[in-house]
Design a protein around this motif. Structure first.
Motif, PDB file in Angstrom:
ATOM      1  N   TYR A 185      46.934  45.486  41.225  1.00 19.69           N
ATOM      2  CA  TYR A 185      46.416  44.227  41.753  1.00 19.69           C
ATOM      3  C   TYR A 185      47.508  43.228  42.124  1.00 19.69           C
ATOM      4  CZ  TYR A 185      41.757  45.560  40.194  1.00 19.69           C
ATOM      5  OH  TYR A 185      40.554  46.193  40.023  1.00 19.69           O
ATOM      6  N   THR A 212      50.685  43.219  43.981  1.00 21.15           N
ATOM      7  CA  THR A 212      51.086  43.117  45.391  1.00 21.15           C
ATOM      8  C   THR A 212      50.865  44.463  46.058  1.00 21.15           C
ATOM      9  OG1 THR A 212      53.349  43.822  44.950  1.00 21.15           O
ATOM     10  CG2 THR A 212      52.927  41.447  44.882  1.00 21.15           C
ATOM     11  N   TRP A 213      51.130  44.533  47.363  1.00 19.83           N
ATOM     12  CA  TRP A 213      51.075  45.804  48.066  1.00 19.83           C
ATOM     13  C   TRP A 213      52.051  46.793  47.452  1.00 19.83           C
ATOM     14  CZ3 TRP A 213      47.848  47.958  51.333  1.00 19.83           C
ATOM     15  CH2 TRP A 213      47.009  47.156  52.106  1.00 19.83           C
ATOM     16  N   LEU A 228      50.670  48.157  44.341  1.00 24.03           N
ATOM     17  CA  LEU A 228      49.653  49.173  44.633  1.00 24.03           C
ATOM     18  C   LEU A 228      50.319  50.512  44.959  1.00 24.03           C
ATOM     19  CD1 LEU A 228      46.687  49.960  45.094  1.00 24.03           C
ATOM     20  CD2 LEU A 228      46.951  49.189  47.449  1.00 24.03           C
ATOM     21  N   ALA A 233      41.682  47.634  44.035  1.00 21.36           N
ATOM     22  CA  ALA A 233      42.864  46.950  44.553  1.00 21.36           C
ATOM     23  C   ALA A 233      43.093  47.296  46.021  1.00 21.36           C
ATOM     24  CB  ALA A 233      44.084  47.304  43.717  1.00 21.36           C
ATOM     25  N   TRP A 285      43.122  44.520  49.002  1.00 17.43           N
ATOM     26  CA  TRP A 285      44.289  44.290  49.858  1.00 17.43           C
ATOM     27  C   TRP A 285      43.987  44.597  51.317  1.00 17.43           C
ATOM     28  CZ3 TRP A 285      47.235  40.989  47.962  1.00 17.43           C
ATOM     29  CH2 TRP A 285      47.559  40.975  46.619  1.00 17.43           C
ATOM     30  N   GLY A 291      41.962  41.766  52.622  1.00 18.62           N
ATOM     31  CA  GLY A 291      42.822  40.597  52.774  1.00 18.62           C
ATOM     32  C   GLY A 291      43.511  40.526  54.123  1.00 18.62           C
ATOM     33  N   CYS A 293      39.730  36.786  48.643  1.00 22.46           N
ATOM     34  CA  CYS A 293      40.405  38.034  48.267  1.00 22.46           C
ATOM     35  C   CYS A 293      41.361  37.807  47.110  1.00 22.46           C
ATOM     36  CB  CYS A 293      41.124  38.629  49.473  1.00 22.46           C
ATOM     37  SG  CYS A 293      39.996  39.328  50.687  1.00 22.46           S
ATOM     38  N   ALA A 329      41.210  39.583  43.457  1.00 23.39           N
ATOM     39  CA  ALA A 329      42.352  40.260  42.840  1.00 23.39           C
ATOM     40  C   ALA A 329      42.572  39.752  41.414  1.00 23.39           C
ATOM     41  CB  ALA A 329      43.608  40.067  43.681  1.00 23.39           C
TER      42      ALA A 329
END
Length: 89
Positions: free
Chosen positions: A12, A14-15, A18, A37, A41, A44, A60, A64
């Motif tokens: 959850y 950040t990218w 993930l 997650a 994302w 988002g 979003c 998260a």
């Protein structure tokens, strides 16, 4: 290798979190949180739409935070509106 709880929490953040969770984490144990997650994302990305996009981005972000709190508590609680979407099998 990350355990399932840590994998869910990292997903959850950040990218990059993930991606780390997908590559180095316990995918089977944290499949629910990885899916949530990923959906959050991806949803988002619609926050770039002018005018209404910033509201969607805030929504979003809140999703998260809700998902991260559920992962910390070890619960599989679906986030509002986006929680029913399944991308990972």
């Amino acid at each position: 290798m990350l355990d399932s709880k840590t994998t869910g929490i990292v997903a959850y953040i950040t990218w990059i979190g993930l991606l780390i969770a997908l590559v180095a984490g316990d995918r089977e144990g944290a499949k629910f949180h990885l899916n949530q997650a990923l959906v959050i994302w991806l949803a988002g990305l619609f926050s770039v739409i002018p005018c209404i996009g910033w509201l969607w981005g805030i929504f979003c972000f809140i999703c998260a935070v809700i998902g991260c709190i559920a992962a910390i508590n070890g619960e599989e609680k679906a986030v509002p509106l986006l929680g029913s979407i399944k991308l990972l099998k």
